[in-house]
Design a protein around this motif. Sequence first.
Motif, PDB file in Angstrom:
ATOM      1  N   GLY A 155      36.476  35.068  41.653  1.00  0.00           N
ATOM      2  CA  GLY A 155      36.644  36.122  40.663  1.00  0.00           C
ATOM      3  C   GLY A 155      37.897  36.934  40.884  1.00  0.00           C
ATOM      4  O   GLY A 155      38.916  36.431  41.380  1.00  0.00           O
ATOM      5  N   LEU A 156      37.815  38.204  40.561  1.00  0.00           N
ATOM      6  CA  LEU A 156      38.953  39.106  40.675  1.00  0.00           C
ATOM      7  C   LEU A 156      39.054  39.694  42.085  1.00  0.00           C
ATOM      8  O   LEU A 156      38.037  39.855  42.771  1.00  0.00           O
ATOM      9  N   ARG A 190      37.384  38.200  46.820  1.00  0.00           N
ATOM     10  CA  ARG A 190      37.271  38.114  45.361  1.00  0.00           C
ATOM     11  C   ARG A 190      35.797  38.044  44.993  1.00  0.00           C
ATOM     12  O   ARG A 190      34.995  37.445  45.730  1.00  0.00           O
ATOM     13  N   ARG A 192      32.807  38.112  41.438  1.00  0.00           N
ATOM     14  CA  ARG A 192      32.577  38.042  40.004  1.00  0.00           C
ATOM     15  C   ARG A 192      31.087  37.866  39.751  1.00  0.00           C
ATOM     16  O   ARG A 192      30.329  37.390  40.615  1.00  0.00           O
ATOM     17  N   GLY A 195      29.632  32.514  37.986  1.00  0.00           N
ATOM     18  CA  GLY A 195      30.731  31.799  38.623  1.00  0.00           C
ATOM     19  C   GLY A 195      30.346  30.651  39.523  1.00  0.00           C
ATOM     20  O   GLY A 195      31.169  30.202  40.322  1.00  0.00           O
ATOM     21  N   SER A 222      31.143  35.382  45.527  1.00  0.00           N
ATOM     22  CA  SER A 222      32.242  36.009  46.270  1.00  0.00           C
ATOM     23  C   SER A 222      32.922  34.983  47.158  1.00  0.00           C
ATOM     24  O   SER A 222      32.304  34.023  47.625  1.00  0.00           O
TER      25      SER A 222
END
Length: 237
Positions: A155-156, A190, A192, A195, A222
Amino acid sequence: MASHLIQGRTVSMPVRVRDAAVCSVLYTVRADAARAVIAYSGLEIAEVFPGKAVCALAFVDYRDGDLDAYHEFGVAFLVQPPGRAGATGLGELRHAGAFIHWLPVDQGFTLEAGRTIWGFPKELAGIDLRLGSPFKRCIVRRDGRLVLDLLLKPGLPVPGPPTLTGLDAYTHQDGVTRKVPWAVRARGVRARLGGALIRLGNHPIAKELSELGLPRHALLTSTVDHAQMVFGEGRVL
Protein backbone atom coordinates in the motif's frame (compact mmCIF):
# COMPACT_ATOMS: atom_id res chain seq x y z
CA MET A 1 23.35 -13.31 30.58
CA ALA A 2 21.15 -16.32 29.78
CA SER A 3 22.22 -18.54 26.91
CA HIS A 4 21.21 -21.78 25.19
CA LEU A 5 23.32 -24.43 23.47
CA ILE A 6 21.84 -25.24 20.05
CA GLN A 7 23.61 -27.69 17.73
CA GLY A 8 26.92 -26.96 19.46
CA ARG A 9 26.49 -23.18 19.21
CA THR A 10 25.82 -20.80 22.09
CA VAL A 11 22.81 -18.57 21.53
CA SER A 12 22.86 -15.63 23.95
CA MET A 13 19.71 -13.87 25.07
CA PRO A 14 18.10 -11.75 23.91
CA VAL A 15 18.15 -13.02 20.35
CA ARG A 16 18.51 -10.23 17.79
CA VAL A 17 17.47 -9.93 14.17
CA ARG A 18 19.45 -7.17 12.46
CA ASP A 19 17.62 -7.10 9.13
CA ALA A 20 14.47 -8.75 7.81
CA ALA A 21 11.71 -8.08 5.27
CA VAL A 22 8.21 -8.74 6.59
CA CYS A 23 4.91 -9.07 4.73
CA SER A 24 1.67 -9.67 6.61
CA VAL A 25 -2.07 -9.71 6.15
CA LEU A 26 -4.89 -9.63 8.72
CA TYR A 27 -8.23 -11.36 8.23
CA THR A 28 -11.34 -11.30 10.36
CA VAL A 29 -12.53 -14.86 10.98
CA ARG A 30 -15.29 -16.49 13.00
CA ALA A 31 -14.40 -16.28 16.67
CA ASP A 32 -15.92 -19.67 17.47
CA ALA A 33 -13.87 -21.35 14.74
CA ALA A 34 -10.65 -19.59 15.85
CA ARG A 35 -11.41 -20.53 19.47
CA ALA A 36 -11.65 -24.18 18.47
CA VAL A 37 -8.37 -24.05 16.54
CA ILE A 38 -6.32 -22.76 19.50
CA ALA A 39 -8.23 -24.50 22.30
CA TYR A 40 -5.13 -26.62 23.03
CA SER A 41 -3.24 -23.50 24.18
CA GLY A 42 -5.56 -22.55 27.03
CA LEU A 43 -5.60 -18.95 25.73
CA GLU A 44 -8.68 -16.92 24.85
CA ILE A 45 -9.25 -15.34 21.44
CA ALA A 46 -9.45 -11.53 21.33
CA GLU A 47 -12.94 -10.87 19.99
CA VAL A 48 -12.40 -7.47 18.35
CA PHE A 49 -15.83 -7.39 16.69
CA PRO A 50 -18.90 -9.30 17.89
CA GLY A 51 -18.31 -12.92 16.92
CA LYS A 52 -15.11 -12.04 15.04
CA ALA A 53 -11.44 -12.76 15.74
CA VAL A 54 -8.28 -11.75 13.85
CA CYS A 55 -6.05 -14.24 12.06
CA ALA A 56 -2.65 -13.01 10.82
CA LEU A 57 -0.62 -14.59 8.03
CA ALA A 58 2.96 -13.43 7.61
CA PHE A 59 6.03 -14.31 5.61
CA VAL A 60 9.51 -13.14 6.55
CA ASP A 61 12.90 -13.07 4.86
CA TYR A 62 15.39 -13.09 7.76
CA ARG A 63 18.54 -11.73 6.12
CA ASP A 64 20.83 -11.20 9.12
CA GLY A 65 20.36 -12.35 12.69
CA ASP A 66 21.60 -14.50 15.54
CA LEU A 67 19.75 -17.53 14.11
CA ASP A 68 21.27 -17.08 10.63
CA ALA A 69 19.42 -16.32 7.38
CA TYR A 70 16.18 -18.18 6.64
CA HIS A 71 12.62 -17.91 5.38
CA GLU A 72 9.58 -18.24 7.61
CA PHE A 73 5.81 -18.30 7.31
CA GLY A 74 3.44 -17.81 10.23
CA VAL A 75 -0.19 -18.35 11.17
CA ALA A 76 -1.14 -16.41 14.31
CA PHE A 77 -4.24 -15.27 16.17
CA LEU A 78 -4.76 -12.20 18.33
CA VAL A 79 -5.41 -13.39 21.89
CA GLN A 80 -6.25 -11.83 25.22
CA PRO A 81 -3.57 -11.74 27.89
CA PRO A 82 -4.32 -14.11 30.76
CA GLY A 83 -6.67 -12.35 33.18
CA ARG A 84 -8.60 -10.40 30.54
CA ALA A 85 -10.88 -13.22 29.42
CA GLY A 86 -14.34 -12.01 28.43
CA ALA A 87 -13.30 -8.50 27.33
CA THR A 88 -14.41 -7.62 23.79
CA GLY A 89 -14.26 -4.74 21.32
CA LEU A 90 -11.70 -2.84 19.25
CA GLY A 91 -10.13 -1.48 22.43
CA GLU A 92 -8.78 -4.96 23.08
CA LEU A 93 -6.30 -4.52 20.24
CA ARG A 94 -4.03 -2.48 22.51
CA HIS A 95 -3.90 -5.35 25.00
CA ALA A 96 -3.82 -8.27 22.57
CA GLY A 97 -0.87 -10.56 22.02
CA ALA A 98 -0.13 -12.89 19.12
CA PHE A 99 -0.52 -16.63 19.62
CA ILE A 100 1.74 -18.39 17.12
CA HIS A 101 -0.20 -21.40 15.88
CA TRP A 102 2.00 -22.60 12.99
CA LEU A 103 5.49 -21.43 12.03
CA PRO A 104 7.24 -23.32 9.23
CA VAL A 105 10.84 -22.41 8.39
CA ASP A 106 13.30 -23.63 5.77
CA GLN A 107 16.47 -24.08 7.88
CA GLY A 108 17.29 -26.60 10.61
CA PHE A 109 19.20 -24.37 13.03
CA THR A 110 16.41 -21.85 13.53
CA LEU A 111 13.93 -24.72 13.78
CA GLU A 112 15.75 -26.29 16.73
CA ALA A 113 16.48 -22.93 18.37
CA GLY A 114 12.88 -21.76 18.06
CA ARG A 115 11.43 -24.95 19.51
CA THR A 116 14.02 -25.31 22.27
CA ILE A 117 14.26 -21.71 23.51
CA TRP A 118 10.68 -20.46 23.15
CA GLY A 119 8.46 -23.39 22.20
CA PHE A 120 7.67 -21.88 18.78
CA PRO A 121 5.82 -24.43 16.59
CA LYS A 122 8.50 -24.50 13.93
CA GLU A 123 8.71 -27.26 11.35
CA LEU A 124 10.56 -27.62 8.07
CA ALA A 125 8.71 -26.66 4.90
CA GLY A 126 9.38 -25.39 1.42
CA ILE A 127 8.94 -21.60 1.47
CA ASP A 128 9.27 -19.83 -1.87
CA LEU A 129 9.48 -16.06 -1.34
CA ARG A 130 9.27 -13.67 -4.28
CA LEU A 131 9.93 -10.19 -2.93
CA GLY A 132 11.77 -8.54 -5.81
CA SER A 133 8.71 -7.28 -7.68
CA PRO A 134 5.99 -4.76 -6.76
CA PHE A 135 3.77 -7.68 -5.72
CA LYS A 136 5.03 -9.82 -2.83
CA ARG A 137 4.38 -13.54 -3.06
CA CYS A 138 4.86 -16.54 -0.79
CA ILE A 139 4.25 -20.18 -1.72
CA VAL A 140 4.36 -22.73 1.11
CA ARG A 141 4.59 -26.50 0.58
CA ARG A 142 4.79 -29.15 3.27
CA ASP A 143 5.19 -32.91 2.79
CA GLY A 144 4.94 -32.44 -0.96
CA ARG A 145 1.53 -30.73 -0.70
CA LEU A 146 0.61 -27.13 -1.36
CA VAL A 147 -0.43 -25.28 1.79
CA LEU A 148 -1.08 -21.89 0.23
CA ASP A 149 -0.07 -19.33 -2.35
CA LEU A 150 -0.33 -15.79 -0.96
CA LEU A 151 0.05 -12.62 -3.02
CA LEU A 152 0.19 -9.15 -1.45
CA LYS A 153 -0.04 -5.73 -3.08
CA PRO A 154 1.87 -3.15 -0.97
CA GLY A 155 0.00 0.00 0.00
CA LEU A 156 1.00 3.57 0.71
CA PRO A 157 4.05 4.56 2.79
CA VAL A 158 3.35 4.96 6.49
CA PRO A 159 5.01 8.20 7.67
CA GLY A 160 7.02 8.59 10.83
CA PRO A 161 10.44 7.58 12.19
CA PRO A 162 11.08 3.93 13.04
CA THR A 163 10.25 3.22 16.69
CA LEU A 164 10.69 0.12 18.82
CA THR A 165 7.28 -1.47 19.27
CA GLY A 166 6.72 -4.20 21.84
CA LEU A 167 4.35 -7.12 21.33
CA ASP A 168 3.91 -10.24 23.43
CA ALA A 169 3.97 -13.51 21.52
CA TYR A 170 2.48 -16.67 22.99
CA THR A 171 3.51 -20.24 22.20
CA HIS A 172 2.40 -23.71 23.24
CA GLN A 173 4.48 -26.87 23.05
CA ASP A 174 4.28 -30.21 24.88
CA GLY A 175 1.54 -28.95 27.17
CA VAL A 176 3.42 -25.77 28.13
CA THR A 177 2.24 -22.26 27.22
CA ARG A 178 4.82 -19.48 27.20
CA LYS A 179 4.79 -15.71 26.90
CA VAL A 180 7.66 -14.37 24.77
CA PRO A 181 8.60 -10.67 24.83
CA TRP A 182 9.13 -9.45 21.28
CA ALA A 183 10.06 -5.98 20.00
CA VAL A 184 10.23 -4.71 16.41
CA ARG A 185 11.73 -1.59 14.83
CA ALA A 186 10.50 -1.12 11.25
CA ARG A 187 11.64 1.06 8.32
CA GLY A 188 10.01 1.29 4.91
CA VAL A 189 6.51 0.43 6.08
CA ARG A 190 3.57 0.36 3.68
CA ALA A 191 -0.04 -0.47 4.55
CA ARG A 192 -3.44 -0.65 2.90
CA LEU A 193 -6.93 -1.99 3.39
CA GLY A 194 -7.40 -5.28 1.58
CA GLY A 195 -4.61 -5.98 -0.89
CA ALA A 196 -4.21 -9.76 -0.60
CA LEU A 197 -5.10 -12.75 -2.76
CA ILE A 198 -4.82 -16.25 -1.29
CA ARG A 199 -5.12 -19.69 -2.86
CA LEU A 200 -5.35 -22.65 -0.51
CA GLY A 201 -3.95 -26.08 -1.25
CA ASN A 202 -4.82 -29.56 0.04
CA HIS A 203 -2.64 -29.65 3.18
CA PRO A 204 -4.37 -30.01 6.60
CA ILE A 205 -3.38 -26.43 7.50
CA ALA A 206 -5.07 -25.24 4.31
CA LYS A 207 -8.23 -27.11 5.37
CA GLU A 208 -8.02 -25.44 8.77
CA LEU A 209 -7.76 -22.00 7.18
CA SER A 210 -10.69 -22.85 4.91
CA GLU A 211 -12.80 -23.75 7.95
CA LEU A 212 -11.99 -20.31 9.38
CA GLY A 213 -13.57 -18.76 6.28
CA LEU A 214 -10.55 -18.17 4.00
CA PRO A 215 -10.12 -17.14 1.28
CA ARG A 216 -11.95 -13.90 1.92
CA HIS A 217 -11.36 -10.14 1.66
CA ALA A 218 -8.36 -9.07 3.72
CA LEU A 219 -8.79 -6.57 6.51
CA LEU A 220 -5.30 -5.01 6.33
CA THR A 221 -2.07 -5.68 4.45
CA SER A 222 1.36 -4.38 5.45
CA THR A 223 4.92 -4.71 4.20
CA VAL A 224 8.19 -3.76 5.89
CA ASP A 225 11.38 -3.35 3.87
CA HIS A 226 13.73 -3.44 6.85
CA ALA A 227 12.85 -4.74 10.31
CA GLN A 228 14.99 -5.25 13.38
CA MET A 229 13.70 -7.55 16.13
CA VAL A 230 14.57 -8.57 19.66
CA PHE A 231 13.25 -11.78 21.26
CA GLY A 232 13.58 -12.14 25.03
CA GLU A 233 13.49 -15.21 27.25
CA GLY A 234 10.11 -16.91 27.33
CA ARG A 235 8.14 -17.21 30.56
CA VAL A 236 6.03 -20.26 31.35
CA LEU A 237 2.43 -19.34 32.17
